[in-house]
Design an enzyme around this catalytic site. Structure first.
Site, short mmCIF file in Angstrom:
data_model
loop_
_atom_site.label_atom_id
_atom_site.label_comp_id
_atom_site.label_asym_id
_atom_site.label_seq_id
_atom_site.Cartn_x
_atom_site.Cartn_y
_atom_site.Cartn_z
N CYS A 62 0.87 -1.19 0.00
CA CYS A 62 0.00 0.00 0.00
C CYS A 62 0.90 1.22 0.00
CB CYS A 62 -0.99 -0.01 1.15
SG CYS A 62 -0.34 0.46 2.75
N GLY A 63 0.31 2.38 -0.04
CA GLY A 63 1.08 3.62 -0.19
C GLY A 63 2.18 3.78 0.84
#
Lengths: 150, 94
Positions: free
Chosen positions: B8-9
């Site tokens: 994820c980010g």
């Protein structure tokens, strides 16, 4: 109650211009309470541009957050919006997601905060809970609703 | 032992929740599986280093990836969750 969520970190029925305004508004109490650094908002906005966090739940939710280095004290801010604001979709920046509930996550130890993170995910998968949160007229109601899940 | 790379980010919030769900699902299905989390920017390098069986991500990934990549958003929204779980189990049972 989990100490990350406080009544004074919940704002209801707010009006904002755009997603970045929404992030700044959600960050305000955390900044005032010394939970995040001055540059948290800028970092969270930048991250939102690159890795958006809008989710197409029954009432759209966004989970903006940023790197651990901007977090001084782990905390979560909740904002419900009077108007609908467009966030881009998580994993799909071209998707426009109408959002009415924002959970701003100031987290630096996700393993430790797993339970509260899982609780938020459980809540956003629950249509009734989202409706109740959206309809809440005061922070206390949202606090009480979330408390039942912890 | 299967390995799933979860990206994820920031590798901070969503990937932690998604990784735990994957471990739970694998366990329920009798599959030995561990997860490794990565930031989106590091995901390709981790993919090359670790040779995972699949990548589950809540972000867009760059680079030439020749293993299954599953959109992990269903683990967060609950939308189309069962088909995502089925897809993951099918990959992990291979």
């Amino acid at each position: 109650m989990d100490s990350l969520i406080h009544i004074d970190r919940i704002q209801v029925n707010c009006t904002v211009n755009d997603q970045f305004d929404a992030i700044a508004l959600a960050a305000k109490p955390l900044l005032e309470q010394g939970c995040i650094t001055e540059d948290f908002v800028e970092a969270a906005v930048e991250r939102e541009r690159t890795f958006p966090t809008g989710l197409p739940t029954t009432i759209g939710v966004a989970l903006p957050h940023t790197e651990a280095k901007y977090v001084l004290k782990e905390s979560i801010s909740i904002v419900t919006l009077k108007n609908t604001i467009v966030f881009a979709g998580m994993g799909n920046p071209k998707e426009s997601i109408p959002v009415q509930i924002v959970f701003l996550l100031a987290i630096n130890n996700p393993e430790k905060q797993l339970r509260i993170l899982q609780t938020i995910i459980t809540i956003i998968q629950n249509e009734k809970m989202l409706k109740k949160i959206k309809a809440a007229k005061e922070p206390q109601s949202i606090y009480n609703l979330i408390k039942t899940f912890l | 032992m299967k390995l799933v790379l979860v990206a994820c980010g920031t590798a901070l919030a969503t990937s932690t929740v998604v990784a735990k769900k994957i471990e739970q699902i694998a366990q329920e299905n009798g599959i030995e599986c561990r997860t490794v989390q990565a930031k989106a920017v590091d995901a390709f390098q981790k993919y090359q280093e670790l040779h995972p069986d699949a990548i589950v991500c809540t972000c867009q990934l760059e680079g030439d990836i020749d293993i299954p990549v599953i959109n992990g958003r269903a683990f967060l929204t609950g939308i189309n969750l069962q088909s995502t779980i089925d897809q993951l189990i099918e990959i992990l049972k291979k």
